[in-house]
Design a protein around this motif. Structure first.
Motif, PDB file in Angstrom:
ATOM      1  N   UNK A  77      72.707  10.228 -32.634  1.00 23.32           N
ATOM      2  CA  UNK A  77      73.255  10.771 -31.398  1.00 23.32           C
ATOM      3  C   UNK A  77      74.710  10.348 -31.214  1.00 23.32           C
ATOM      4  N   UNK A  78      74.985   9.072 -31.397  1.00 22.53           N
ATOM      5  CA  UNK A  78      76.356   8.560 -31.242  1.00 22.53           C
ATOM      6  C   UNK A  78      77.262   9.035 -32.375  1.00 22.53           C
ATOM      7  N   UNK A  79      76.719   9.116 -33.571  1.00 22.99           N
ATOM      8  CA  UNK A  79      77.515   9.501 -34.738  1.00 22.99           C
ATOM      9  C   UNK A  79      77.964  10.961 -34.645  1.00 22.99           C
ATOM     10  N   UNK A  80      77.037  11.858 -34.274  1.00 20.75           N
ATOM     11  CA  UNK A  80      77.338  13.290 -34.282  1.00 20.75           C
ATOM     12  C   UNK A  80      77.856  13.809 -32.944  1.00 20.75           C
ATOM     13  N   UNK A  81      77.569  13.098 -31.851  1.00 17.24           N
ATOM     14  CA  UNK A  81      78.065  13.503 -30.538  1.00 17.24           C
ATOM     15  C   UNK A  81      77.812  14.959 -30.199  1.00 17.24           C
TER      16      UNK A  81
END
Length: 154
Positions: A138-142
């Motif tokens: 979730x944080x990596x791909x935003x």
């Protein structure tokens, strides 16, 4: 039909049903707790690729699981294989997404990064977003909620 966990041929408890998969819907035999499979299963997952502005958009349709990877993986590999690819993965038409899909997105993200490009993700489904969060993506791909948001960001 034997009781679950009982050896074949073991007597069934009183009141247990002898329903068969061939029983007509609504009949007494069909009411025994067995569910009928649909006559026509959902179509196989597929990817639809298009161009929007400078982006290659890969929309993933259907259930993205281990069985569906062959239907969507090649299109995503093609989109991420160019030099400095600008790719948007659109999960809005996706009806199911599991850890196999996480692996697919990890591969796409890695391929884009190795080639000096950008990967954007479109997703607004709470269950898919939860899978992404649990998988650490979730944080990596935003992810953003709409395709317009993805192609409009700079």
């Amino acid at each position: 039909m034997s009781q679950q966990g009982a050896p074949r041929g073991a007597p069934m408890p009183q009141g247990a049903s002898h329903a068969t998969p061939d029983a007509a819907p609504g009949s007494d035999a069909a009411a025994g707790g067995l569910c009928r499979l649909p006559d026509h299963p959902d179509p196989a997952p597929y990817a639809r690729t298009s161009r929007v502005g400078g982006y290659t958009v890969v929309a993933l349709h259907g259930e993205i699981d281990i069985a569906g990877l062959a239907g969507v993986g090649p299109a995503l590999d093609a989109a991420t294989g160019a030099r400095a690819p600008e790719v948007v993965v659109d999960l809005t038409p996706t009806t199911f997404f599991d850890c196999s899909g996480l692996g697919l997105l990890c591969r796409a993200h890695r391929r884009v990064a190795e080639r000096g490009g950008r990967l954007r993700l479109v997703c607004d489904d709470p269950l898919i977003l939860r899978t992404l969060r649990v998988g650490g993506l979730l944080e990596v791909l935003g992810p953003v909620a709409t395709l317009e948001d993805a192609v409009g960001e700079e």
